[in-house]
Design a protein around this motif. Structure first.
Motif, short mmCIF file in Angstrom:
data_model
loop_
_atom_site.label_atom_id
_atom_site.label_comp_id
_atom_site.label_asym_id
_atom_site.label_seq_id
_atom_site.Cartn_x
_atom_site.Cartn_y
_atom_site.Cartn_z
N ARG A 63 0.86 -1.19 0.00
CA ARG A 63 0.00 0.00 0.00
C ARG A 63 0.89 1.23 0.00
NH1 ARG A 63 -3.60 0.36 5.04
NH2 ARG A 63 -4.64 -1.43 4.08
N ASN A 64 0.58 2.16 -0.89
CA ASN A 64 1.32 3.42 -0.98
C ASN A 64 2.82 3.15 -1.14
OD1 ASN A 64 -1.12 4.76 -0.69
ND2 ASN A 64 -0.93 4.88 1.54
N ARG A 65 3.64 3.56 -0.16
CA ARG A 65 5.09 3.39 -0.28
C ARG A 65 5.62 2.20 0.52
NH1 ARG A 65 7.32 7.76 2.14
NH2 ARG A 65 5.34 8.60 2.84
N VAL A 66 4.73 1.26 0.82
CA VAL A 66 5.11 0.03 1.52
C VAL A 66 4.81 -1.16 0.62
CG1 VAL A 66 4.73 -1.42 3.55
CG2 VAL A 66 4.67 1.09 3.76
N LEU A 67 5.83 -1.96 0.31
CA LEU A 67 5.71 -3.10 -0.59
C LEU A 67 5.94 -4.38 0.21
CD1 LEU A 67 8.03 -1.73 -3.46
CD2 LEU A 67 5.65 -1.12 -2.95
N LEU A 68 5.29 -5.45 -0.21
CA LEU A 68 5.48 -6.76 0.42
C LEU A 68 6.12 -7.71 -0.59
CD1 LEU A 68 2.03 -7.18 2.21
CD2 LEU A 68 4.20 -6.51 3.25
N ALA A 69 7.08 -8.50 -0.13
CA ALA A 69 7.81 -9.42 -1.01
C ALA A 69 7.89 -10.80 -0.37
CB ALA A 69 9.21 -8.88 -1.30
N GLY A 70 8.11 -11.81 -1.21
CA GLY A 70 8.29 -13.17 -0.72
C GLY A 70 7.06 -13.71 -0.02
N ASP A 71 7.28 -14.47 1.06
CA ASP A 71 6.19 -15.08 1.80
C ASP A 71 5.22 -14.04 2.34
OD1 ASP A 71 7.43 -17.46 1.30
OD2 ASP A 71 7.64 -18.06 3.40
N ALA A 72 5.69 -12.86 2.68
CA ALA A 72 4.81 -11.81 3.21
C ALA A 72 3.75 -11.42 2.20
CB ALA A 72 5.64 -10.60 3.62
N ALA A 73 4.05 -11.59 0.92
CA ALA A 73 3.08 -11.30 -0.14
C ALA A 73 2.36 -12.55 -0.62
CB ALA A 73 3.79 -10.63 -1.33
N GLY A 74 2.65 -13.71 -0.01
CA GLY A 74 2.01 -14.97 -0.42
C GLY A 74 2.56 -15.53 -1.71
N LEU A 75 3.78 -15.19 -2.05
CA LEU A 75 4.35 -15.61 -3.33
C LEU A 75 5.07 -16.94 -3.19
CD1 LEU A 75 5.66 -12.13 -4.53
CD2 LEU A 75 3.53 -13.29 -5.16
N VAL A 76 4.29 -18.01 -3.26
CA VAL A 76 4.79 -19.38 -3.11
C VAL A 76 4.14 -20.24 -4.19
CG1 VAL A 76 4.75 -21.42 -1.62
CG2 VAL A 76 5.27 -19.20 -0.65
N ASP A 77 4.89 -21.19 -4.73
CA ASP A 77 4.35 -22.10 -5.74
C ASP A 77 3.18 -22.89 -5.14
OD1 ASP A 77 4.02 -24.62 -7.28
OD2 ASP A 77 5.76 -23.88 -8.41
N PRO A 78 1.98 -22.83 -5.76
CA PRO A 78 0.81 -23.49 -5.18
C PRO A 78 0.85 -25.01 -5.25
CG PRO A 78 0.17 -21.81 -6.79
CD PRO A 78 1.64 -22.06 -6.96
N ILE A 79 1.76 -25.59 -6.02
CA ILE A 79 1.82 -27.04 -6.16
C ILE A 79 2.96 -27.62 -5.35
CG2 ILE A 79 2.20 -28.94 -7.80
CD1 ILE A 79 0.71 -27.30 -9.88
N THR A 80 4.16 -27.09 -5.51
CA THR A 80 5.32 -27.66 -4.82
C THR A 80 5.65 -26.94 -3.51
OG1 THR A 80 6.90 -26.19 -5.92
CG2 THR A 80 6.33 -28.25 -7.05
N GLY A 81 5.07 -25.77 -3.29
CA GLY A 81 5.40 -25.00 -2.10
C GLY A 81 6.73 -24.29 -2.17
N GLU A 82 7.39 -24.31 -3.32
CA GLU A 82 8.68 -23.62 -3.45
C GLU A 82 8.48 -22.12 -3.23
OE1 GLU A 82 12.22 -22.65 -6.69
OE2 GLU A 82 10.30 -23.46 -7.36
N GLY A 83 9.30 -21.54 -2.37
CA GLY A 83 9.18 -20.12 -2.10
C GLY A 83 10.44 -19.32 -2.31
N ILE A 84 11.61 -19.99 -2.31
CA ILE A 84 12.87 -19.25 -2.39
C ILE A 84 12.98 -18.49 -3.71
CG2 ILE A 84 15.38 -19.47 -2.42
CD1 ILE A 84 15.14 -21.78 -0.49
N ALA A 85 12.62 -19.15 -4.82
CA ALA A 85 12.75 -18.49 -6.12
C ALA A 85 11.90 -17.23 -6.19
CB ALA A 85 12.38 -19.45 -7.24
N TYR A 86 10.62 -17.35 -5.80
CA TYR A 86 9.74 -16.18 -5.85
C TYR A 86 10.17 -15.12 -4.85
CZ TYR A 86 6.52 -18.73 -8.91
OH TYR A 86 5.95 -19.42 -9.97
N ALA A 87 10.77 -15.54 -3.73
CA ALA A 87 11.28 -14.56 -2.77
C ALA A 87 12.39 -13.73 -3.39
CB ALA A 87 11.77 -15.28 -1.52
N LEU A 88 13.34 -14.41 -4.03
CA LEU A 88 14.45 -13.70 -4.66
C LEU A 88 13.96 -12.80 -5.79
CD1 LEU A 88 16.94 -16.72 -4.82
CD2 LEU A 88 17.17 -14.70 -3.36
#
Length: 404
Positions: A265-290
């Motif tokens: 929101r505004n000037r605050v961004l969320l990345a990685g797990d905080a934004a829910g960016l995880v593979d829905p099938i394998t659960g891989e999160g490191i790639a999307y975090a980076l």
């Protein structure tokens, strides 16, 4: 009154997403505060699968060939699904297995070496997402832009929305570490390491056996509301994989492929797990975090250079479009694998199709995306499968109201 310090960017959380963001922004010339409640090295529950996609994302974020942390490279993977063997595949694109304790410490060091100022060992409090700012002990940090990369239980997301995740959408995982002497699948000089993934080891979830340089990581994870007794699922999986039960088991929430509609929101961004960016099938999160950490930092840098910090979120969302598309395609495929009425046909198709298996492994390597797999599935599977997906939303765990 806490003593104030001002930065261009505050990054909260120094795992893969936060360290990628801090390193990217610091190299671009921004003054960066990198904040984490823990000192490094620290333990983190995670399978530690550092896929080819993650390695590619690491190089883009850190401008280095590989993390300065020990990892084991496997070129063989074995799949199971709902008690059935799908098969073992050799000479696959490399999958790297790392311990998060040493991996995260290496990423954190790379970020501070790039120029980020470290603030670790104290939990941030009084997070103000309007300024943005936060307090660390007797120190008050403020910045023009903030990136929340502080994991699934993100304090920054809580400050933005009142809660860090939706309880219906969240996943949960259990994991245990086995030293080489007690790990039957641990690699030796005479054998090649084999990554094992078992879909259905938990309801709408999976199990994993990952060989490491120092032993083996075994775990199960799945949609939390569908697995009220995940410990029993873990016990069964340990028995099936030949590992002893008398081991310390750790648990962690997992944002199982439910990304926030707007990651900030505004000037605050969320990345990685905080934004829910995880593979829905394998659960891989490191790639999307980076990936997301780097893109968030690039968006913040471009907005500050343009003298328009309020455009950071719009720039970030634009940069994340390919990631959201990939997760969206994976969520489309996921019911084929996990819904009882659909999965037998999907598994049979996966077993018969060398092309489908090859494309899935290429996806893990970062050489293709879920969109390519879903297009081939549309052509391969009968139309009634796709009608069943749209008509069976009552059976799906991802129908909670979307996260803000």
């Amino acid at each position: 009154m806490p003593s104030p310090r001002r930065f261009d960017l505050i990054v909260v959380g120094a795992g893969p997403a936060g360290s990628a963001a801090a390193a990217t922004a610091a190299r671009a010339g921004l003054s960066v505060a990198l904040v984490d409640k823990c000192d490094f090295p620290r333990h983190k529950l995670c399978g530690g699968g550092f896929t080819g996609r993650a390695m590619k994302a690491f190089r883009a974020a850190f401008a280095q060939d590989a993390p300065e942390a020990p990892y084991l490279t496997a070129t063989s993977v074995s799949f199971g699904a709902f008690g059935r063997e799908i098969g073992r595949y050799d000479d696959v694109p490399p999958i790297h297995m790392a311990m998060r304790q040493t991996l995260d410490a290496a990423l954190f060091k790379a970020a501070t070496d790039a120029g980020a100022a470290p603030f670790t060992g104290t939990a941030p409090r009084d997070i103000d997402v309007s300024e943005p700012a936060l307090t660390l002990g007797d120190l008050r940090l403020s910045a023009t832009v903030m990136i929340g990369a502080d994991g699934v239980s993100s304090g920054v997301a809580r400050a933005l929305y009142g809660r860090p995740f939706h309880p219906i959408q969240i996943g949960f995982a259990l994991e245990a570490e086995f030293p080489p002497s007690t790990a039957p699948d641990a690699p030796t000089e005479a054998s090649d390491p084999v990554v094992r993934i078992d879909f259905g080891a938990a309801d709408w979830g999976y199990g994993w056996v990952f060989p490491k340089t120092c032993g083996t990581t075994v775990g199960v994870g799945g949609v939390h509301t569908r697995n009220p007794d995940m410990k029993a699922q873990m016990t069964r999986y340990l028995d099936g994989s030949g590992h002893p039960r008398d081991v310390r088991i750790k648990g962690q929430y997992l944002p199982f492929g439910a990304p926030r509609r707007v990651p900030g929101r505004n000037r605050v961004l969320l990345a990685g797990d905080a934004a829910g960016l995880v593979d829905p099938i394998t659960g891989e999160g490191i790639a999307y975090a980076l990936i997301s950490g780097r893109i968030a930092a690039e968006a913040a840098t471009a907005a500050l250079r343009a003298g328009a910090p309020d455009t950071a979120l719009a720039r970030y969302r634009k940069g994340l479009r390919p990631t959201y598309r990939a997760i969206g395609h994976a969520r489309l495929i996921r019911p084929l694998l996990f819904q009882p009425r659909l999965r037998d046909g999907f598994i049979a198709s996966f077993q018969r199709s060398e092309t489908l298996k090859h494309d899935y492994l290429r996806m893990l390597a970062g050489e293709t995306e879920y969109a390519d797999i879903s297009r081939k599935l549309v052509a391969r599977l009968p139309r009634h499968f796709w009608r069943a997906i749209t008509l069976s939303r009552s059976e799906r765990p991802d129908i909670a109201p979307p996260l803000p």
